[in-house]
Design an enzyme around this catalytic site. Structure first.
Site, PDB file in Angstrom:
ATOM      1  N   LYS A 156      -4.374   2.979  -3.536  1.00 48.70           N
ATOM      2  CA  LYS A 156      -3.895   2.627  -2.018  1.00 48.70           C
ATOM      3  C   LYS A 156      -4.907   2.313  -1.084  1.00 48.70           C
ATOM      4  O   LYS A 156      -4.770   1.212  -0.491  1.00 48.70           O
ATOM      5  CB  LYS A 156      -2.596   3.438  -1.713  1.00 48.70           C
ATOM      6  CG  LYS A 156      -1.494   3.274  -2.608  1.00 48.70           C
ATOM      7  CD  LYS A 156      -0.802   2.093  -3.064  1.00 48.70           C
ATOM      8  CE  LYS A 156       0.383   2.075  -3.917  1.00 48.70           C
ATOM      9  NZ  LYS A 156       0.819   0.589  -4.089  1.00 48.70           N
ATOM     10  N   SER A 167       0.956  -1.042  -0.058  1.00 48.44           N
ATOM     11  CA  SER A 167       0.105   0.016   0.031  1.00 48.44           C
ATOM     12  C   SER A 167       0.994   1.265  -0.019  1.00 48.44           C
ATOM     13  O   SER A 167       1.854   1.252  -0.722  1.00 48.44           O
ATOM     14  CB  SER A 167      -0.931  -0.152   1.011  1.00 48.44           C
ATOM     15  OG  SER A 167      -1.723   1.044   1.210  1.00 48.44           O
ATOM     16  N   TYR A 201      -3.949   7.969  -7.127  1.00 54.51           N
ATOM     17  CA  TYR A 201      -2.921   7.139  -6.390  1.00 54.51           C
ATOM     18  C   TYR A 201      -3.338   6.892  -4.998  1.00 54.51           C
ATOM     19  O   TYR A 201      -3.538   5.731  -4.308  1.00 54.51           O
ATOM     20  CB  TYR A 201      -1.518   7.808  -6.331  1.00 54.51           C
ATOM     21  CG  TYR A 201      -0.421   6.756  -5.591  1.00 54.51           C
ATOM     22  CD1 TYR A 201       0.294   6.052  -6.294  1.00 54.51           C
ATOM     23  CD2 TYR A 201      -0.077   7.135  -4.123  1.00 54.51           C
ATOM     24  CE1 TYR A 201       1.312   4.998  -5.478  1.00 54.51           C
ATOM     25  CE2 TYR A 201       0.997   6.364  -3.645  1.00 54.51           C
ATOM     26  CZ  TYR A 201       1.536   5.198  -4.378  1.00 54.51           C
ATOM     27  OH  TYR A 201       2.415   4.602  -3.782  1.00 54.51           O
TER      28      TYR A 201
HETATM   29  N1  LIG Z   1       9.332   4.889  -2.938  1.00 54.68           N
HETATM   30  C1  LIG Z   1       8.105   5.158  -2.372  1.00 54.68           C
HETATM   31  O1  LIG Z   1       8.344   6.264  -1.621  1.00 54.68           O
HETATM   32  C2  LIG Z   1       6.865   4.645  -2.123  1.00 54.68           C
HETATM   33  C3  LIG Z   1       6.053   4.952  -0.874  1.00 54.68           C
HETATM   34  C4  LIG Z   1       4.963   4.310  -0.692  1.00 54.68           C
HETATM   35  C5  LIG Z   1       4.556   3.298  -1.498  1.00 54.68           C
HETATM   36  N2  LIG Z   1       5.145   2.775  -2.506  1.00 54.68           N
HETATM   37  C6  LIG Z   1       4.959   1.690  -3.505  1.00 54.68           C
HETATM   38  O2  LIG Z   1       5.961   0.687  -3.336  1.00 54.68           O
HETATM   39  C7  LIG Z   1       5.761  -0.174  -4.442  1.00 54.68           C
HETATM   40  C8  LIG Z   1       7.040  -0.198  -5.065  1.00 54.68           C
HETATM   41  O3  LIG Z   1       7.581   0.910  -5.604  1.00 54.68           O
HETATM   42  P1  LIG Z   1       9.048   1.458  -5.580  1.00 54.68           P
HETATM   43  O4  LIG Z   1       9.140   2.781  -4.935  1.00 54.68           O
HETATM   44  O5  LIG Z   1       9.809   0.511  -5.460  1.00 54.68           O
HETATM   45  O6  LIG Z   1       9.132   1.923  -7.322  1.00 54.68           O
HETATM   46  P2  LIG Z   1      10.309   1.366  -8.319  1.00 54.68           P
HETATM   47  O7  LIG Z   1       9.819   2.308  -9.365  1.00 54.68           O
HETATM   48  O8  LIG Z   1      11.631   1.651  -7.990  1.00 54.68           O
HETATM   49  O9  LIG Z   1       9.990   0.156  -8.521  1.00 54.68           O
HETATM   50  C9  LIG Z   1       8.673  -0.605  -9.001  1.00 54.68           C
HETATM   51  C10 LIG Z   1       8.824  -1.638 -10.048  1.00 54.68           C
HETATM   52  O10 LIG Z   1       7.621  -1.748 -10.591  1.00 54.68           O
HETATM   53  C11 LIG Z   1       7.782  -2.247 -12.079  1.00 54.68           C
HETATM   54  N3  LIG Z   1       6.518  -1.999 -12.515  1.00 54.68           N
HETATM   55  C12 LIG Z   1       5.597  -0.683 -12.799  1.00 54.68           C
HETATM   56  N4  LIG Z   1       4.615  -1.176 -13.445  1.00 54.68           N
HETATM   57  C13 LIG Z   1       4.601  -2.435 -13.690  1.00 54.68           C
HETATM   58  C14 LIG Z   1       3.580  -3.223 -14.275  1.00 54.68           C
HETATM   59  N5  LIG Z   1       2.384  -2.747 -14.784  1.00 54.68           N
HETATM   60  N6  LIG Z   1       3.645  -4.762 -14.239  1.00 54.68           N
HETATM   61  C15 LIG Z   1       4.988  -4.908 -13.827  1.00 54.68           C
HETATM   62  N7  LIG Z   1       6.039  -4.354 -13.002  1.00 54.68           N
HETATM   63  C16 LIG Z   1       5.747  -3.172 -13.039  1.00 54.68           C
HETATM   64  C17 LIG Z   1       8.679  -1.161 -12.465  1.00 54.68           C
HETATM   65  O11 LIG Z   1       9.265  -1.618 -13.688  1.00 54.68           O
HETATM   66  C18 LIG Z   1       9.797  -1.152 -11.306  1.00 54.68           C
HETATM   67  O12 LIG Z   1      10.774  -2.181 -11.562  1.00 54.68           O
HETATM   68  C19 LIG Z   1       4.743   0.426  -5.309  1.00 54.68           C
HETATM   69  O13 LIG Z   1       3.281  -0.153  -5.100  1.00 54.68           O
HETATM   70  C20 LIG Z   1       4.589   1.882  -4.751  1.00 54.68           C
HETATM   71  O14 LIG Z   1       3.303   2.500  -5.042  1.00 54.68           O
HETATM   72  C21 LIG Z   1       6.470   3.460  -2.672  1.00 54.68           C
END
Ligand SMILES: NC(=O)c1ccc[n+]([C@@H]2O[C@H](COP(=O)([O-])OP(=O)(O)OC[C@H]3O[C@@H](n4cnc5c(N)ncnc54)[C@H](O)[C@@H]3O)[C@@H](O)[C@H]2O)c1
Length: 256
Positions: free
Chosen positions: A164, A146, A160
């Site tokens: 979530k 989330s 977004y």
């Molecule tokens: N980074 C933050 O600050 C943060 C905060 C809250 C929540 N999140 C959540 O954490 C999760 C991971 O994000 P992250 O920050 O590691 O991002 P990131 O962009 O570094 O990694 C996400 C990965 O998901 C892959 N991806 C995107 N769309 C896709 C699809 N349709 N099918 C398959 N793969 C796909 C991308 O290629 C990427 O490698 C997400 O759900 C994001 O919403 C991140």
């Protein structure tokens, strides 16, 4: 913040097959690596073949199985589950994308539809595909990623934030529906985390209203491995008595 170092728990996922989406980068990559280093057979999903190739090349001996494809599309989901070979002990739905901080009055259809597809439909499709295997085995663990935006209205744009909140709802519904069948379904809500996620603030309204709030309350960003620590705990059998929680892993942001 004090320095944090990942400590591997040898054998925690021995004999288990674990699907991790978004495994090519950030939190998903850190989760895939942690599970694989702790003995799990990881089926790694990501839309980027190149990122998956890099992951496998970094740890060629860990047996990570890469499956490239858009996880919001049914054919990619079927390929991920087929690669698991009839057994899925745990599933981490990590893949996700941010929106552009649009408020509702300015939200383009294509952003709404894409964010809901990647962040929500993928969770529905993949959970739907693995649950029959878990029901057959009488056990299983699902962790959905989330966000702080699933806990409050001030961390992202409308799309977004809604996506979530939907992830939290899917988590709680599944926890109730399948809890007595031995399947635990939990969520982790990360705060700011250093990854490759793109979060352009393309909205003047968000710049006026949201940006100042970030300045006031945002705790320091975490490393992706810190989120992997929270996710793998809930995936693991040590979380045996935990079902239906949305666990904030955010340096305390949720308490402000
Ligand atoms: N980074 C933050 O600050 C943060 C905060 C809250 C929540 N999140 C959540 O954490 C999760 C991971 O994000 P992250 O920050 O590691 O991002 P990131 O962009 O570094 O990694 C996400 C990965 O998901 C892959 N991806 C995107 N769309 C896709 C699809 N349709 N099918 C398959 N793969 C796909 C991308 O290629 C990427 O490698 C997400 O759900 C994001 O919403 C991140």
């Amino acid at each position: 913040m004090p320095e944090w170092e990942e400590v591997i728990t040898p054998g925690r996922f021995d004999g288990q097959t674990v699907i991790v989406t978004g495994a090519g980068s950030g939190i998903g990559r850190a989760t895939a690596l942690r599970v694989a280093k702790e003995g799990g057979r990881v089926i790694a999903g990501d839309v980027s073949q190149e990122r998956l190739d890099d992951l496998v090349a970094e740890v060629p001996d860990l047996g990570i199985v890469p499956v490239a494809g858009d996880v919001s599309a049914e054919d990619s989901v079927q390929r991920l589950v087929a690669a698991a070979g009839g057994r899925v002990d745990a599933l981490a739905n990590v893949a996700g994308i941010m929106d552009h901080f649009h408020g509702l009055h300015e939200l383009p259809d294509e952003i709404w539809e894409r964010v809901m597809a990647v962040n929500v439909t993928s969770v529905v499709r993949l959970s739907r595909a693995v649950l029959p295997l878990m029901l057959g085995a009488g056990r299983g663990s699902i962790v959905n990623v989330s966000s702080e935006a699933g806990l409050r209205g001030s961390a992202a744009g409308a799309a977004y934030t809604a996506s979530k909140h939907a992830v939290n709802g899917l988590t709680r519904s599944a926890a109730v529906m399948y809890g007595r069948k031995g399947i635990r379904v939990n969520a982790v809500a990360p705060g700011a985390t250093v990854t490759h996620i793109e979060a352009p603030m393309d909205s003047d309204l968000a710049k006026e209203v949201i940006a100042p709030l970030f300045g006031a309350v945002l705790p320091p960003a975490a490393q992706a491995s810190e989120l992997a620590a929270s996710i793998t705990f809930l995936l693991s059998r040590d979380a045996t008595n935990i079902n239906g929680v949305v666990l904030a892993s955010d340096n305390g942001w949720n308490a402000i």
